[in-house]
Design a protein around this motif. Structure first.
Motif: not given
Ligand SMILES: Cc1cc2nc3c(=O)[nH]c(=O)nc-3n(C[C@H](O)[C@H](O)[C@H](O)COP(=O)(O)OP(=O)(O)OC[C@H]3O[C@@H](n4cnc5c(N)ncnc54)[C@H](O)[C@@H]3O)c2cc1C
Length: 358
Positions: A97-98, A101-102, A105, A118
């Motif tokens: 999930q990181n 998020r990246d 972003a 989203h």
């Protein structure tokens, strides 16, 4: 006007198609009559400016224009079954999930007015209910072209000879020398003569027949080691792609790539376990030092290369830029964004004035 085009892959075929529509007499050179050795034949055909957000921001803005331009070109085809615009999904497994998020972003950072949606907390199932991943992002503007169907609708090479050299007004093959009013160098990975920084980036892809899988739009899986996507064609056919290897090597797919792509597909949908592998293919993406496309315009010669991962995404913009210059002597605003080089000789007064006669 008589045109000679070297290379009957994506750009060569599109240029041939446009010029023929304008009444030009076109000779299209490629030793391969069906374009099977082109990058275009291997390509998934995704038009994914958002999913390619890691690329130069020019790719994003030109890519959105590319999708709009394809929609304008659609009307010129009686068979439009090669086109689909149902958006695409970017997803990641729970432990990655990181990466999601990246990705979000990066979009927020680069694109002030983005239109992605989203899909947290299992909302992804409303779009693609069968995926094992439950969270993602819906990219509604993205589209996909069935590359092989489109290539079939465009002109085939009519001179099956290997081109050795493309110079203003002339094409030299292994057989003879030809003279034209205009020549177009569209040799992709074979076009190093006019692009000294050209390199090839190997891409491998797998075709599966998977009757137990129903996925309706392209899925991009974020993964720490490689980029993987699943592209649905006519049910039950799915494409799983693609590797990205800095090598001028179009030998058959490696075991490693097969393992990576197939396990990623299986991780997204268990129904791929019983799928049948119906084809594997390797293609060479033609890339330049800055990974951006470039057009070289000279009196009597246009050379186009460096389409890299974005050939289908940007092709109509390239086409528009060339036809604006050829038919309207106009320097389109897209030319600023594309790497555009015009040689200043007596017939090219400045970058916007290009002579159309030999
Ligand atoms: C696995 C893979 C997946 C891809 N997926 C996508 C995607 O999803 N979306 C996207 O936008 N792009 C994608 N691409 C990129 C896209 O396919 C390329 O950017 C595009 O095809 C480049 O077009 P081109 O006409 O310059 O080259 P090509 O399509 O490679 O055509 C070049 C042609 O020139 C011919 N040729 C070469 N040398 C000579 C010579 N000496 N004489 C005569 N003819 C010659 C070749 O036979 C070939 O037919 C993908 C590419 C690969 C490999």
């Amino acid at each position: 006007m008589r045109a000679g085009i070297a290379g009957a892959g994506l750009i060569g075929k599109l240029v041939a198609w446009q010029l023929t529509q304008h009444g030009w007499h076109v000779s299209l050179f490629d030793p391969d009559s069906k374009a099977r050795s082109s990058a275009a034949f291997a390509a998934a055909g995704m038009l994914s400016p958002y999913a390619e957000i890691h690329a130069d921001t020019k790719i994003f803005s030109l890519g959105l224009q590319g999708i709009a331009a394809w929609k304008n070109l659609l009307a010129q085809f009686s068979d439009q079954s090669w086109w689909q615009q149902r958006g695409s999904i970017v997803t990641a497994h729970t432990h990655d999930q990181n990466l999601m998020r990246d990705f979000i972003a990066q979009i927020n950072n680069k694109i002030p007015y983005s239109t992605y949606l989203h899909l947290p907390n299992k909302k992804l199932t409303e779009y693609e209910p069968e995926l094992t991943a439950k969270q993602g992002v819906f990219l509604r503007e993205e589209a996909v072209i069935d590359s092989r169907k489109l290539l079939n609708l465009l002109p085939n090479a009519n001179i099956h000879q290997q081109v050795i050299s493309v110079k203003p007004h002339q094409i030299i093959t292994t057989h003879q020398q030809y003279k034209f009013d205009w020549v177009f160098d569209c040799r992709g990975s074979g076009g190093g003569e006019n692009f000294s920084d050209l390199r090839s980036v190997r891409g491998e892809l797998i075709y599966l027949a998977a009757p137990e899988v129903t996925i309706s739009r392209p899925i991009h899986l974020l993964h720490p080691r490689y980029q993987v996507y699943i592209v649905p064609r006519k049910h039950p056919i799915y494409l799983i792609g693609a590797s990205e290897i800095e090598a001028n090597d179009n030998s058959p797919i490696s075991v490693r790539t097969c393992l990576e792509l197939l396990s990623a597909a299986y991780s997204l949908h268990r129904g791929f376990a019983e799928a049948r592998i119906i084809e594997t293919i390797t293609g060479l993406r033609p890339a330049l030092a800055d990974n951006l496309p470039r057009i070289i315009f000279n009196k009597g010669m246009v050379a186009i290369n460096g389409l890299y991962r974005y050939g289908f995404l940007l092709a109509p913009i390239i086409l528009h830029t060339i036809t604006q210059a050829l038919f309207h002597q106009e320097y389109s605003h897209e030319a600023d964004l594309l790497k555009w080089e015009a040689y200043r000789d007596s017939s090219v007064n400045h970058i916007g004035t290009i002579a159309t006669t030999a």
